[in-house]
Design a protein around this motif. Structure first.
Motif, mmCIF file in Angstrom:
data_model
loop_
_atom_site.group_PDB
_atom_site.id
_atom_site.type_symbol
_atom_site.label_atom_id
_atom_site.label_comp_id
_atom_site.label_asym_id
_atom_site.label_seq_id
_atom_site.Cartn_x
_atom_site.Cartn_y
_atom_site.Cartn_z
ATOM 1 N N LEU A 184 0.863 -1.192 0.000
ATOM 2 C CA LEU A 184 0.000 0.000 0.000
ATOM 3 C C LEU A 184 0.897 1.239 0.000
ATOM 4 O O LEU A 184 1.698 1.431 0.919
ATOM 5 N N ARG A 185 0.762 2.026 -1.039
ATOM 6 C CA ARG A 185 1.609 3.209 -1.187
ATOM 7 C C ARG A 185 0.880 4.415 -0.617
ATOM 8 O O ARG A 185 0.027 5.020 -1.283
ATOM 9 N N TYR A 186 1.249 4.752 0.626
ATOM 10 C CA TYR A 186 0.555 5.856 1.304
ATOM 11 C C TYR A 186 1.006 7.192 0.740
ATOM 12 O O TYR A 186 2.183 7.401 0.493
ATOM 13 N N PHE A 187 0.081 8.126 0.665
ATOM 14 C CA PHE A 187 0.436 9.502 0.341
ATOM 15 C C PHE A 187 0.774 10.221 1.661
ATOM 16 O O PHE A 187 1.713 9.811 2.317
ATOM 17 N N ASN A 188 0.047 11.213 2.119
ATOM 18 C CA ASN A 188 0.487 11.920 3.335
ATOM 19 C C ASN A 188 -0.470 11.677 4.492
ATOM 20 O O ASN A 188 -1.474 12.403 4.619
ATOM 21 N N PRO A 189 -0.186 10.686 5.328
ATOM 22 C CA PRO A 189 -1.090 10.363 6.429
ATOM 23 C C PRO A 189 -1.027 11.436 7.521
ATOM 24 O O PRO A 189 0.054 11.796 7.980
ATOM 25 N N VAL A 190 -2.177 11.935 7.911
ATOM 26 C CA VAL A 190 -2.257 13.024 8.903
ATOM 27 C C VAL A 190 -3.529 12.865 9.736
ATOM 28 O O VAL A 190 -4.341 11.973 9.491
ATOM 29 N N GLY A 191 -3.711 13.782 10.718
ATOM 30 C CA GLY A 191 -4.913 13.736 11.552
ATOM 31 C C GLY A 191 -4.741 12.740 12.690
ATOM 32 O O GLY A 191 -3.624 12.313 13.009
ATOM 33 N N ALA A 192 -5.836 12.388 13.309
ATOM 34 C CA ALA A 192 -5.806 11.551 14.510
ATOM 35 C C ALA A 192 -7.190 10.958 14.715
ATOM 36 O O ALA A 192 -8.161 11.399 14.083
ATOM 37 N N HIS A 193 -7.273 9.982 15.626
ATOM 38 C CA HIS A 193 -8.595 9.468 15.993
ATOM 39 C C HIS A 193 -9.428 10.618 16.569
ATOM 40 O O HIS A 193 -8.892 11.449 17.319
ATOM 41 N N PRO A 194 -10.719 10.694 16.254
ATOM 42 C CA PRO A 194 -11.512 11.854 16.694
ATOM 43 C C PRO A 194 -11.615 12.011 18.212
ATOM 44 O O PRO A 194 -11.914 13.102 18.700
ATOM 45 N N SER A 195 -11.339 10.959 18.976
ATOM 46 C CA SER A 195 -11.358 11.066 20.445
ATOM 47 C C SER A 195 -10.235 11.951 20.967
ATOM 48 O O SER A 195 -10.288 12.420 22.108
ATOM 49 N N GLY A 196 -9.168 12.133 20.168
ATOM 50 C CA GLY A 196 -7.991 12.857 20.663
ATOM 51 C C GLY A 196 -7.152 12.026 21.617
ATOM 52 O O GLY A 196 -6.212 12.547 22.228
ATOM 53 N N ARG A 197 -7.427 10.732 21.747
ATOM 54 C CA ARG A 197 -6.651 9.885 22.675
ATOM 55 C C ARG A 197 -5.384 9.323 22.012
ATOM 56 O O ARG A 197 -4.424 9.038 22.698
ATOM 57 N N ILE A 198 -5.451 9.074 20.704
ATOM 58 C CA ILE A 198 -4.242 8.608 20.000
ATOM 59 C C ILE A 198 -3.983 9.532 18.806
ATOM 60 O O ILE A 198 -4.919 10.112 18.253
ATOM 61 N N GLY A 199 -2.705 9.648 18.454
ATOM 62 C CA GLY A 199 -2.348 10.549 17.354
ATOM 63 C C GLY A 199 -0.871 10.423 17.040
ATOM 64 O O GLY A 199 -0.209 9.494 17.498
ATOM 65 N N GLU A 200 -0.366 11.380 16.282
ATOM 66 C CA GLU A 200 1.043 11.339 15.866
ATOM 67 C C GLU A 200 1.906 12.056 16.896
ATOM 68 O O GLU A 200 1.609 13.188 17.269
#
Ligand SMILES: NC(=O)c1ccc[n+]([C@@H]2O[C@H](COP(=O)([O-])OP(=O)(O)OC[C@H]3O[C@@H](n4cnc5c(N)ncnc54)[C@H](O)[C@@H]3O)[C@@H](O)[C@H]2O)c1
Length: 350
Positions: A184-200
């Motif tokens: 799977l060739r990802y482009f630009n992964p961004v954002g986070a789970h909407p809960s704000g509990r997990i993210g980058e």
């Protein structure tokens, strides 16, 4: 329900994918050495997945380059009747600049690590694999939107390691029947789970635009540097295809379903939205989401950047029945929810 090994499952994309897989009812073994992640991410994944999830997620601290760690993971994932059904392989190093400075480390972790993993899979008769590849393979694209048939011409060591692993996977798939593989060739992964509990939660200075903007918004950094204001784009700043990490996680579920329900397969698919947004548009959208001004300065272009990189996303839609659902406003809203609730990222464990 499938039994899955997730390498690098504590990382940014891995943690969001683990959540989606748990919610879909799968049983997971995560193998991660926490080189670029925190055990806290997986604790929160279990909490978000709700009652019963804890018993379906085993975590092994270990390295994909160590056969003994891989053996532990395969033993943990096997049931009394069967071996693991599939592997999703996220573990790897991903910083372009670092790969230029430390190429051998990148070849070791990304290429040699993948080779060890494939050897363990073959030994255990597990031949279904989803691999984290990257749009960086395309280098300076000649055609935009970029189709999967575009030439593979990486321009940095990180990109070469992804191209090498994709080649290894084509060779393995051709060597004997039974392999079902999706790169799977990802482009630009961004954002986070909407809960704000997990993210980058990048270590040190972020390499990518989005975490940089969110750290400026939360007051950790002074201003965003915009590399180049003279690109041939609508506002002069570079244009990229940003994909919400939850869309990306769902793309993995779709790829897994396609592999597990079919015969021998070798898929090479772009995962992107097919939409381009300029750096200045992303800054404006993030400012809107957080209600704060994002100071920025336009500086010289960076070597190795292209003007516009956008996926042709039609093949994934056709093959997997998957396409992105979330727009730039949701990306910024969810990214800000994560950053504002976790200004310093995950708690650092001593
Ligand atoms: N984030 C992006 O912009 C992007 C774009 C395209 C492709 N990718 C690829 O997707 C994958 C996941 O990316 P991410 O953004 O989640 O990165 P990440 O750094 O957050 O996650 C990678 C995970 O792998 C683990 N890891 C690293 N080396 C390991 C080893 N030797 N053994 C076991 N675990 C190890 C890290 O601790 C981390 O948890 C990577 O392979 C990356 O190259 C990422």
């Amino acid at each position: 329900m499938a039994r899955l090994l997730i390498t690098g499952g504590a990382g940014f994309i891995g943690s969001h994918t683990c959540l989606v897989l748990l919610e879909a009812g799968h049983e997971l073994v995560v193998l991660d050495n926490y080189a670029n992640s925190s055990p806290e991410a997986l604790r929160r994944v279990v909490e978000l997945a709700g009652p019963g999830a804890e018993g379906r997620l085993q975590v092994i601290e270990g390295d994909i380059r160590r056969s003994a760690d891989l053996e532990r993971a395969f033993a943990e994932g096997a049931s009394t009747e069967a071996e693991l059904d599939a592997v999703i392989h996220f573990a790897g190093l991903k910083a372009v600049g670092e790969s230029v400075a430390q190429p051998l480390r990148y070849w070791d972790v990304n290429v040699s690590g993948s080779q060890h993993l494939l050897a363990a899979m073959a030994a255990h008769g597990c031949r279904t694999l989803v691999f984290s590849s990257s749009a960086t393979l395309y280098g300076y694209p000649e055609t935009v939107p970029i189709p999967e048939s575009a030439p593979i011409q990486p321009i940095n060591p990180y990109g070469y390691t992804k191209a090498a692993v994709e080649q290894m996977l084509r060779d393995v798939a051709a060597s004997e029947p039974g392999w079902r593989i999706a790169s799977l060739r990802y482009f630009n992964p961004v954002g986070a789970h909407p809960s704000g509990r997990i993210g980058e939660d990048p270590n040190g200075v972020p390499n990518n635009l989005f975490p940089f903007i969110s750290q400026v918004a939360v007051g950790r950094r002074e201003q965003v540097q915009v590399f180049g204001g003279d690109w041939p784009t609508r506002d002069g700043s570079g244009v990229r295809d940003y994909i919400h990490v939850m869309d990306l996680a769902e793309g993995h579920l779709a790829a897994l379903k396609a592999l597990l329900s079919g015969g021998d397969q070798l898929l090479q698919l772009n995962l992107g939205s097919g939409q381009g947004h300029s750096v200045l548009e992303v800054i404006a959208a993030f400012a809107q989401a957080c209600g704060r001004t994002i100071p920025y300065e336009v500086v010289a272009r960076r070597p190795g950047d292209a003007a516009t990189t956008v996926a042709d996303a039609t093949a994934a839609a056709k093959t997997l029945g998957w396409r992105t659902q979330r727009d730039l406003a949701s990306i910024c809203r969810d990214g800000w929810c994560w950053q504002s609730n976790n200004p310093q990222g995950y708690p650092k464990l001593s």
